[in-house]
Design an enzyme around this catalytic site. Structure first.
Site, PDB file in Angstrom:
ATOM      1  N   ARG A  90      87.125  79.167 124.561  1.00 39.79           N
ATOM      2  CA  ARG A  90      87.508  80.272 123.681  1.00 39.79           C
ATOM      3  C   ARG A  90      89.016  80.358 123.497  1.00 39.79           C
ATOM      4  NH1 ARG A  90      82.645  83.766 124.717  1.00 39.79           N
ATOM      5  NH2 ARG A  90      82.849  85.714 123.600  1.00 39.79           N
ATOM      6  N   ARG A 129      71.988  94.657 118.584  1.00 39.58           N
ATOM      7  CA  ARG A 129      71.529  93.638 119.550  1.00 39.58           C
ATOM      8  C   ARG A 129      70.994  94.284 120.830  1.00 39.58           C
ATOM      9  NH1 ARG A 129      75.458  88.809 121.322  1.00 39.58           N
ATOM     10  NH2 ARG A 129      76.862  90.449 121.988  1.00 39.58           N
ATOM     11  N   ARG A 162      74.257  95.993 125.516  1.00 39.17           N
ATOM     12  CA  ARG A 162      75.463  95.617 126.252  1.00 39.17           C
ATOM     13  C   ARG A 162      76.574  96.638 126.037  1.00 39.17           C
ATOM     14  NH1 ARG A 162      76.558  89.345 124.895  1.00 39.17           N
ATOM     15  NH2 ARG A 162      78.689  90.138 124.959  1.00 39.17           N
ATOM     16  N   ARG A 173      86.728  92.748 119.996  1.00 40.67           N
ATOM     17  CA  ARG A 173      86.286  91.371 120.272  1.00 40.67           C
ATOM     18  C   ARG A 173      86.473  90.474 119.048  1.00 40.67           C
ATOM     19  NH1 ARG A 173      80.519  92.462 121.975  1.00 40.67           N
ATOM     20  NH2 ARG A 173      80.323  90.215 122.163  1.00 40.67           N
TER      21      ARG A 173
HETATM   22  P1  ADP Z   1      76.485  85.422 119.779  1.00 41.04           P
HETATM   23  O1  ADP Z   1      75.888  84.713 120.956  1.00 41.04           O
HETATM   24  O2  ADP Z   1      77.178  84.474 118.822  1.00 41.04           O
HETATM   25  O3  ADP Z   1      77.360  86.587 120.166  1.00 41.04           O
HETATM   26  P2  ADP Z   1      73.728  86.339 119.304  1.00 41.04           P
HETATM   27  O4  ADP Z   1      72.950  85.071 119.287  1.00 41.04           O
HETATM   28  O5  ADP Z   1      73.629  87.194 120.506  1.00 41.04           O
HETATM   29  O6  ADP Z   1      75.286  86.043 118.926  1.00 41.04           O
HETATM   30  O7  ADP Z   1      73.301  87.151 118.000  1.00 41.04           O
HETATM   31  C1  ADP Z   1      73.837  88.463 117.734  1.00 41.04           C
HETATM   32  C2  ADP Z   1      72.720  89.362 117.179  1.00 41.04           C
HETATM   33  O8  ADP Z   1      72.357  88.899 115.881  1.00 41.04           O
HETATM   34  C3  ADP Z   1      71.441  89.354 118.015  1.00 41.04           C
HETATM   35  O9  ADP Z   1      70.895  90.650 118.001  1.00 41.04           O
HETATM   36  C4  ADP Z   1      70.523  88.350 117.272  1.00 41.04           C
HETATM   37  O10 ADP Z   1      69.147  88.685 117.436  1.00 41.04           O
HETATM   38  C5  ADP Z   1      70.973  88.524 115.828  1.00 41.04           C
HETATM   39  N1  ADP Z   1      70.945  87.273 115.053  1.00 41.04           N
HETATM   40  C6  ADP Z   1      71.241  86.020 115.481  1.00 41.04           C
HETATM   41  N2  ADP Z   1      71.139  85.126 114.469  1.00 41.04           N
HETATM   42  C7  ADP Z   1      70.777  85.844 113.374  1.00 41.04           C
HETATM   43  C8  ADP Z   1      70.509  85.489 112.008  1.00 41.04           C
HETATM   44  N3  ADP Z   1      70.630  84.239 111.585  1.00 41.04           N
HETATM   45  N4  ADP Z   1      70.172  86.490 111.174  1.00 41.04           N
HETATM   46  C9  ADP Z   1      70.077  87.782 111.603  1.00 41.04           C
HETATM   47  N5  ADP Z   1      70.313  88.166 112.867  1.00 41.04           N
HETATM   48  C10 ADP Z   1      70.656  87.212 113.743  1.00 41.04           C
HETATM   49  P1  AMP Z   2      79.793  86.610 125.188  1.00 40.02           P
HETATM   50  O1  AMP Z   2      78.573  86.800 126.003  1.00 40.02           O
HETATM   51  O2  AMP Z   2      80.042  85.177 124.839  1.00 40.02           O
HETATM   52  O3  AMP Z   2      79.830  87.526 123.986  1.00 40.02           O
HETATM   53  O4  AMP Z   2      81.016  87.033 126.126  1.00 40.02           O
HETATM   54  C1  AMP Z   2      81.130  88.364 126.608  1.00 40.02           C
HETATM   55  C2  AMP Z   2      82.501  88.567 127.239  1.00 40.02           C
HETATM   56  O5  AMP Z   2      82.651  87.697 128.385  1.00 40.02           O
HETATM   57  C3  AMP Z   2      83.705  88.241 126.345  1.00 40.02           C
HETATM   58  O6  AMP Z   2      84.064  89.304 125.471  1.00 40.02           O
HETATM   59  C4  AMP Z   2      84.775  87.961 127.410  1.00 40.02           C
HETATM   60  O7  AMP Z   2      85.253  89.161 127.984  1.00 40.02           O
HETATM   61  C5  AMP Z   2      83.976  87.226 128.483  1.00 40.02           C
HETATM   62  N1  AMP Z   2      83.964  85.759 128.212  1.00 40.02           N
HETATM   63  C6  AMP Z   2      82.885  84.990 127.925  1.00 40.02           C
HETATM   64  N2  AMP Z   2      83.250  83.713 127.756  1.00 40.02           N
HETATM   65  C7  AMP Z   2      84.591  83.661 127.924  1.00 40.02           C
HETATM   66  C8  AMP Z   2      85.565  82.637 127.848  1.00 40.02           C
HETATM   67  N3  AMP Z   2      85.213  81.375 127.539  1.00 40.02           N
HETATM   68  N4  AMP Z   2      86.859  82.947 128.104  1.00 40.02           N
HETATM   69  C9  AMP Z   2      87.209  84.198 128.425  1.00 40.02           C
HETATM   70  N5  AMP Z   2      86.362  85.229 128.472  1.00 40.02           N
HETATM   71  C10 AMP Z   2      85.052  84.977 128.227  1.00 40.02           C
END
Ligand code: ADP
Ligand code: AMP
Length: 216
Positions: A90, A129, A162, A173
Site C-alpha cells: 500500500r 458492507r 467494521r 481511507r
Molecule cells: P475491498 O476489499 O477492496 O475493500 P470488498 O471486497 O470488501 O472491497 O467490497 C466492498 C463492498 O462492496 C462489500 O460490501 C462487497 O460485498 C461489495 N462489492 C464488491 N464488489 C462489488 C461489485 N462488483 N458490485 C457491487 N458491490 C460489490
Molecule cells: P483493509 O482490510 O485492506 O481495508 O485494511 C484495513 C486497515 O488495515 C487499513 O485502513 C490500514 O489501517 C490497515 N492496513 C491493511 N493493510 C495495510 C498495509 N498494507 N499497510 C498499512 N496498513 C494496512
C-alpha cells in the site's frame, strides 16, 4: 512460490470479494493484510493493539510493522505455490520491500490487476458492507446479501459492521489511498505489470475479467 498476484485498488473496490473467489479457483492462498491485522485485534495481541491506533483513524499501519508481518505470512509453507495479495503493498516502501523479498526467494510478481471504482460508489459500498467475524468474508446490504440475515453463508459466524466503515473514516481511507497507495499504479505500470479492470461492473463480470489476467 510460483504465481504471485497483487490486487490493487481503493478501499471498497472489491479486492477482498474477488480475492476470495480467485484464490479458490486458482488454488493459492488469499493473503489480506487487513484480515491479518483484524485477527490480531480480535486476539488482542501486541501487534493488534499497535495496529488499532491507526486502523480506527483510517490511517495506514507503519511500514516497519506491516512489512515484517506480511513477509512472515508469505514464508509459510502454503505460499510455496504462490499467493494472491489483497491490500498489500500500500506504499512505495512496501512495494519495494515486496520486490526484494520475492527476488531473494527467486521469484517475482506475475501481474497486478487494478480494480478501479469511482469514489462515490466506494462510499456506498463501504457503508453497506458487512463482514464475517471468523474469516472476514464480505457481504453487502444491497449487492451481496447473505442467505440468512446477519450470518455468514460460508462459516456460519455472525456478521458485523467494521469500525472503519463509518463515513468519516471511509473518507479518510480514500484520501490516504489517493496520497499513499495510488502512486503504485505508475510503479507497476512502468514494469508492464498493471492491468486495469472496471470494478463498477457486477461481481461475476469483474471475476471474469480478472480470470483473464491471472494465469491459472
Ligand atoms: P475491498 O476489499 O477492496 O475493500 P470488498 O471486497 O470488501 O472491497 O467490497 C466492498 C463492498 O462492496 C462489500 O460490501 C462487497 O460485498 C461489495 N462489492 C464488491 N464488489 C462489488 C461489485 N462488483 N458490485 C457491487 N458491490 C460489490
Ligand atoms: P483493509 O482490510 O485492506 O481495508 O485494511 C484495513 C486497515 O488495515 C487499513 O485502513 C490500514 O489501517 C490497515 N492496513 C491493511 N493493510 C495495510 C498495509 N498494507 N499497510 C498499512 N496498513 C494496512
Amino acid at each position: 512460490m510460483s504465481r504471485v498476484y497483487v490486487l490493487l485498488g481503493p478501499p471498497g473496490a472489491g479486492k477482498g470479494t474477488q480475492a476470495a473467489i480467485i484464490a479458490e479457483k486458482c488454488g493459492i492462498p488469499h493473503i489480506s493484510s487487513g484480515n491479518i491485522f483484524r485477527e490480531n485485534l480480535q486476539n488482542n495481541t501486541n501487534l493488534g493493539k499497535q495496529a488499532r491506533l491507526y486502523m480506527d483513524k483510517g490511517e495506514l499501519v507503519p511500514d516497519g510493522v506491516t512489512i515484517g508481518m506480511v513477509e512472515d505470512r508469505l514464508s509459510q509453507p502454503d505460499c510455496r505455490e504462490g499467493a494472491l495479495l489483497d491490500g498489500y503493498p500500500r506504499t512505495p516502501t512496501q512495494a519495494q520491500a515486496l520486490n526484494e523479498f520475492l527476488k531473494k526467494n527467486g521469484n517475482k510478481i506475475n501481474a497486478v490487476p487494478f480494480i478501479n471504482v469511482p469514489s462515490n460508489e466506494l462510499i456506498e459500498r463501504l457503508s453497506g458492507r458487512w463482514t464475517c467475524k471468523a474469516e472476514g468474508h464480505v457481504y453487502h446490504l444491497k449487492y451481496k446479501l447473505p442467505k440468512q440475515a446477519n450470518i455468514c453463508d460460508l462459516d456460519g459466524s455472525v456478521l458485523y459492521q467494521r469500525e472503519d466503515d463509518k463515513r468519516e473514516t471511509v473518507e479518510q481511507r480514500i484520501k490516504v489511498y489517493v496520497e499513499q497507495t495510488a502512486p503504485l499504479i505508475a510503479f507497476y505500470k512502468k514494469d508492464g505489470l498493471l492491468f486495469e479492470v472496471d470494478g463498477s461492473l457486477p461481481i461475476e463480470q469483474v471475476t471474469d475479467k480478472l480470470m483473464k489476467i491471472v494465469n491459472c
